[in-house]
Design a protein around this motif. Structure first.
Motif, PDB file in Angstrom:
ATOM      1  N   HIS A  75       0.832  -1.207   0.000  1.00 33.38           N
ATOM      2  CA  HIS A  75       0.000   0.000   0.000  1.00 33.38           C
ATOM      3  C   HIS A  75       0.872   1.264   0.000  1.00 33.38           C
ATOM      4  CE1 HIS A  75      -3.095   2.861   0.913  1.00 33.38           C
ATOM      5  NE2 HIS A  75      -3.991   1.917   0.670  1.00 33.38           N
ATOM      6  N   PRO A  76       0.505   2.247  -0.836  1.00 27.09           N
ATOM      7  CA  PRO A  76       1.352   3.441  -0.925  1.00 27.09           C
ATOM      8  C   PRO A  76       1.442   4.248   0.376  1.00 27.09           C
ATOM      9  CG  PRO A  76      -0.657   3.700  -2.245  1.00 27.09           C
ATOM     10  CD  PRO A  76      -0.583   2.266  -1.829  1.00 27.09           C
ATOM     11  N   LEU A  77       0.470   4.089   1.264  1.00 25.67           N
ATOM     12  CA  LEU A  77       0.546   4.822   2.540  1.00 25.67           C
ATOM     13  C   LEU A  77       1.800   4.445   3.328  1.00 25.67           C
ATOM     14  CD1 LEU A  77      -2.895   5.062   4.397  1.00 25.67           C
ATOM     15  CD2 LEU A  77      -1.430   6.913   3.572  1.00 25.67           C
ATOM     16  N   ASN A  78       2.283   3.240   3.135  1.00 28.62           N
ATOM     17  CA  ASN A  78       3.497   2.813   3.837  1.00 28.62           C
ATOM     18  C   ASN A  78       4.707   3.671   3.465  1.00 28.62           C
ATOM     19  OD1 ASN A  78       1.980   0.684   4.877  1.00 28.62           O
ATOM     20  ND2 ASN A  78       2.565  -0.704   3.228  1.00 28.62           N
ATOM     21  N   VAL A  79       4.632   4.287   2.294  1.00 33.13           N
ATOM     22  CA  VAL A  79       5.765   5.110   1.857  1.00 33.13           C
ATOM     23  C   VAL A  79       5.785   6.436   2.620  1.00 33.13           C
ATOM     24  CG1 VAL A  79       6.894   6.203  -0.129  1.00 33.13           C
ATOM     25  CG2 VAL A  79       5.738   3.994  -0.409  1.00 33.13           C
ATOM     26  N   ASP A  80       4.618   6.872   3.084  1.00 35.18           N
ATOM     27  CA  ASP A  80       4.552   8.115   3.860  1.00 35.18           C
ATOM     28  C   ASP A  80       5.446   8.017   5.088  1.00 35.18           C
ATOM     29  OD1 ASP A  80       3.385  10.735   4.510  1.00 35.18           O
ATOM     30  OD2 ASP A  80       2.427   9.650   6.168  1.00 35.18           O
ATOM     31  N   GLU A  81       5.375   6.902   5.756  1.00 34.05           N
ATOM     32  CA  GLU A  81       6.134   6.733   6.990  1.00 34.05           C
ATOM     33  C   GLU A  81       7.646   6.873   6.767  1.00 34.05           C
ATOM     34  OE1 GLU A  81       4.730   3.693   9.428  1.00 34.05           O
ATOM     35  OE2 GLU A  81       6.339   3.951  10.899  1.00 34.05           O
ATOM     36  N   VAL A  82       8.157   6.176   5.755  1.00 35.51           N
ATOM     37  CA  VAL A  82       9.611   6.284   5.522  1.00 35.51           C
ATOM     38  C   VAL A  82       9.992   7.645   4.957  1.00 35.51           C
ATOM     39  CG1 VAL A  82      10.385   3.897   5.365  1.00 35.51           C
ATOM     40  CG2 VAL A  82       9.304   4.939   3.375  1.00 35.51           C
ATOM     41  N   CYS A 140      -1.885   7.335  -3.013  1.00 37.14           N
ATOM     42  CA  CYS A 140      -0.594   7.708  -3.590  1.00 37.14           C
ATOM     43  C   CYS A 140      -0.542   9.217  -3.801  1.00 37.14           C
ATOM     44  CB  CYS A 140      -0.405   6.974  -4.920  1.00 37.14           C
ATOM     45  SG  CYS A 140       0.913   7.633  -5.942  1.00 37.14           S
ATOM     46  N   MET A 141      -1.621   9.739  -4.357  1.00 33.11           N
ATOM     47  CA  MET A 141      -1.764  11.159  -4.654  1.00 33.11           C
ATOM     48  C   MET A 141      -1.472  12.000  -3.406  1.00 33.11           C
ATOM     49  SD  MET A 141      -5.225  12.008  -6.646  1.00 33.11           S
ATOM     50  CE  MET A 141      -6.437  12.855  -5.702  1.00 33.11           C
ATOM     51  N   GLU A 142      -2.049  11.612  -2.299  1.00 34.25           N
ATOM     52  CA  GLU A 142      -1.874  12.367  -1.060  1.00 34.25           C
ATOM     53  C   GLU A 142      -0.436  12.261  -0.539  1.00 34.25           C
ATOM     54  OE1 GLU A 142      -3.096  14.639   0.571  1.00 34.25           O
ATOM     55  OE2 GLU A 142      -2.105  14.445   2.520  1.00 34.25           O
ATOM     56  N   VAL A 143       0.141  11.079  -0.621  1.00 35.42           N
ATOM     57  CA  VAL A 143       1.512  10.894  -0.113  1.00 35.42           C
ATOM     58  C   VAL A 143       2.493  11.727  -0.949  1.00 35.42           C
ATOM     59  CG1 VAL A 143       3.350   9.217   0.361  1.00 35.42           C
ATOM     60  CG2 VAL A 143       0.970   8.587   0.786  1.00 35.42           C
ATOM     61  N   VAL A 144       2.269  11.763  -2.262  1.00 37.39           N
ATOM     62  CA  VAL A 144       3.149  12.560  -3.129  1.00 37.39           C
ATOM     63  C   VAL A 144       2.900  14.054  -2.912  1.00 37.39           C
ATOM     64  CG1 VAL A 144       3.824  13.057  -5.525  1.00 37.39           C
ATOM     65  CG2 VAL A 144       3.206  10.728  -4.870  1.00 37.39           C
ATOM     66  N   TYR A 145       1.643  14.409  -2.728  1.00 41.98           N
ATOM     67  CA  TYR A 145       1.277  15.813  -2.522  1.00 41.98           C
ATOM     68  C   TYR A 145       1.904  16.356  -1.240  1.00 41.98           C
ATOM     69  CZ  TYR A 145      -1.677  19.772  -1.242  1.00 41.98           C
ATOM     70  OH  TYR A 145      -2.117  20.991  -0.857  1.00 41.98           O
ATOM     71  N   LYS A 146       1.844  15.541  -0.204  1.00 39.19           N
ATOM     72  CA  LYS A 146       2.285  16.007   1.117  1.00 39.19           C
ATOM     73  C   LYS A 146       3.799  16.041   1.272  1.00 39.19           C
ATOM     74  CE  LYS A 146       2.833  14.101   5.195  1.00 39.19           C
ATOM     75  NZ  LYS A 146       3.121  12.962   5.779  1.00 39.19           N
ATOM     76  N   ASN A 147       4.477  15.092   0.680  1.00 40.35           N
ATOM     77  CA  ASN A 147       5.916  14.947   0.927  1.00 40.35           C
ATOM     78  C   ASN A 147       6.749  15.405  -0.267  1.00 40.35           C
ATOM     79  OD1 ASN A 147       5.782  13.380   3.554  1.00 40.35           O
ATOM     80  ND2 ASN A 147       4.622  12.016   2.221  1.00 40.35           N
ATOM     81  N   PRO A 148       7.564  16.436  -0.064  1.00 39.55           N
ATOM     82  CA  PRO A 148       8.366  16.922  -1.201  1.00 39.55           C
ATOM     83  C   PRO A 148       9.376  15.895  -1.691  1.00 39.55           C
ATOM     84  CG  PRO A 148       8.992  18.018   0.858  1.00 39.55           C
ATOM     85  CD  PRO A 148       7.771  17.223   1.148  1.00 39.55           C
ATOM     86  N   ASN A 149       9.681  14.902  -0.866  1.00 40.52           N
ATOM     87  CA  ASN A 149      10.679  13.892  -1.261  1.00 40.52           C
ATOM     88  C   ASN A 149      10.043  12.621  -1.806  1.00 40.52           C
ATOM     89  OD1 ASN A 149       9.690  13.413   1.353  1.00 40.52           O
ATOM     90  ND2 ASN A 149      11.470  12.194   1.929  1.00 40.52           N
ATOM     91  N   VAL A 150       8.775  12.704  -2.207  1.00 42.11           N
ATOM     92  CA  VAL A 150       8.137  11.519  -2.801  1.00 42.11           C
ATOM     93  C   VAL A 150       7.695  11.798  -4.233  1.00 42.11           C
ATOM     94  CG1 VAL A 150       6.307   9.801  -2.603  1.00 42.11           C
ATOM     95  CG2 VAL A 150       7.380  10.692  -0.537  1.00 42.11           C
ATOM     96  N   TYR A 151       8.052  10.875  -5.107  1.00 43.24           N
ATOM     97  CA  TYR A 151       7.694  10.927  -6.522  1.00 43.24           C
ATOM     98  C   TYR A 151       6.832   9.712  -6.828  1.00 43.24           C
ATOM     99  CZ  TYR A 151      11.563  14.242  -6.804  1.00 43.24           C
ATOM    100  OH  TYR A 151      12.387  15.327  -6.622  1.00 43.24           O
ATOM    101  N   THR A 152       6.255   9.695  -8.016  1.00 40.19           N
ATOM    102  CA  THR A 152       5.527   8.490  -8.397  1.00 40.19           C
ATOM    103  C   THR A 152       5.757   8.209  -9.867  1.00 40.19           C
ATOM    104  OG1 THR A 152       3.383   7.370  -8.362  1.00 40.19           O
ATOM    105  CG2 THR A 152       3.346   9.721  -8.904  1.00 40.19           C
ATOM    106  N   ASP A 153       5.861   6.924 -10.216  1.00 39.59           N
ATOM    107  CA  ASP A 153       5.938   6.592 -11.637  1.00 39.59           C
ATOM    108  C   ASP A 153       4.632   5.947 -12.077  1.00 39.59           C
ATOM    109  OD1 ASP A 153       5.976   3.682 -11.999  1.00 39.59           O
ATOM    110  OD2 ASP A 153       8.065   3.635 -11.365  1.00 39.59           O
TER     111      ASP A 153
END
Ligand SMILES: [Zn+2]
Length: 275
Positions: free
Chosen positions: A146-153, A175-188
């Motif tokens: 689940h992409p939410l797990n990426v928020d934590e790291v 995924c959209m929210e995790v990328v939106y919130k974190n400047p260090n997260v990208y998505t392919d």
């Protein structure tokens, strides 16, 4: 310019296992005929006759600077010493990232085992790609994917850039929210289809991508990738061609973002005359 930041040299049909050289040739043919300038090959978490190791791929592509490598790590056999071998390849500029496969190997990205890998990524300023979403195989466990797990790291490692692979499909909103919130997260956007898009699915996915950008995900954080040979490069490029986003944003998504994030050299283009 086109950079495909997510391709594989794995053979997914175990009956016939073509040699790595033959897979590479197929990749080069596909890149040429679709005018893809640079490609990033992601190695697997396991090494089998059909899944070459990072070292094998690095060695087989030494004379092919348009091909870069992201090193798949195996949760079960990982130990920090493995990063030393990788360090050499990173310094050469060949290995440009790390890849984790939580849904296939049953761990969370925040597992303490990965701390040395995250420190390595921060030190060398290379991104960590994380498979998220559907696992293609019934043996995968989705809670780990689940992409939410990426928020934590991402929060705990602000100095590391992360890539949520496959826009977390079907958890695209998460995924959209995790990328939106974190400047260090990208998505392919790779791996949304097996083979070719059907018309209906293509429309559906274009809407999802558009929504993501309307919601506020910066186009700077979205990367073009196909997941070739699982998905057709041709079909993927067609999907992008008709995506109704401004040309400037599309240019970023198709190439500029990946060049910056992975530190690729545009002069290595396969298409651009030099080779
Ligand atoms: Zn993939």
């Amino acid at each position: 310019m086109i950079v495909d930041c997510h391709v594989h040299l794995n053979n997914y049909h175990e009956e016939e296992v073509p040699a790595l050289g033959a897979c590479l040739e197929r990749l080069n043919r596909a890149m040429r005929s679709n005018r893809v300038d640079l490609a990033v090959v992601l190695t697997s978490y396991k090494v089998t006759p059909g899944r070459p190791s990072t070292r094998e791929v690095v060695e087989a592509t030494r004379d092919q600077p348009h091909i870069y490598v992201v090193a798949g790590l195996d949760y079960y056999s990982f130990e920090p010493g493995q990063l030393r071998e990788l360090e050499e390849y990173v310094r050469e500029g060949k290995v440009r990232g790390l890849k984790l496969y939580p849904g296939y190997q049953f761990f969370y990205p925040s597992d303490p085992k990965w701390e040395p890998a995250y420190a390595f990524a921060a030190e060398h300023r290379i991104p960590v790609m994380i498979h998220t979403g559907d696992t293609y195989a019934q043996g995968g466990k989705l809670k780990y994917a689940h992409p939410l797990n990426v928020d934590e790291v991402a929060v705990d490692h602000p100095e590391v850039n992360f890539v949520i692979c496959h826009i977390g499909n079907p958890w695209i909103r998460d995924c959209m929210e995790v990328v939106y919130k974190n400047p260090n997260v990208y998505t392919d956007i790779s791996g949304l289809v097996l083979g070719e898009f059907t018309d209906r699915f293509e429309q559906y996915m274009r809407r999802q991508l558009q929504e993501m950008l309307i919601y506020g995900v910066e186009p700077e954080n979205v990367l073009y990738g196909s997941d070739w040979p699982i998905a057709s490069m041709e079909s993927y490029l067609e999907f992008m061609r008709d995506l109704p986003v401004p040309e400037r944003e599309k240019k970023r998504i198709m190439a500029e973002n990946a060049i910056e994030l992975f530190g690729l050299d545009r002069r290595n283009s396969l298409i651009d005359g030099r080779r």
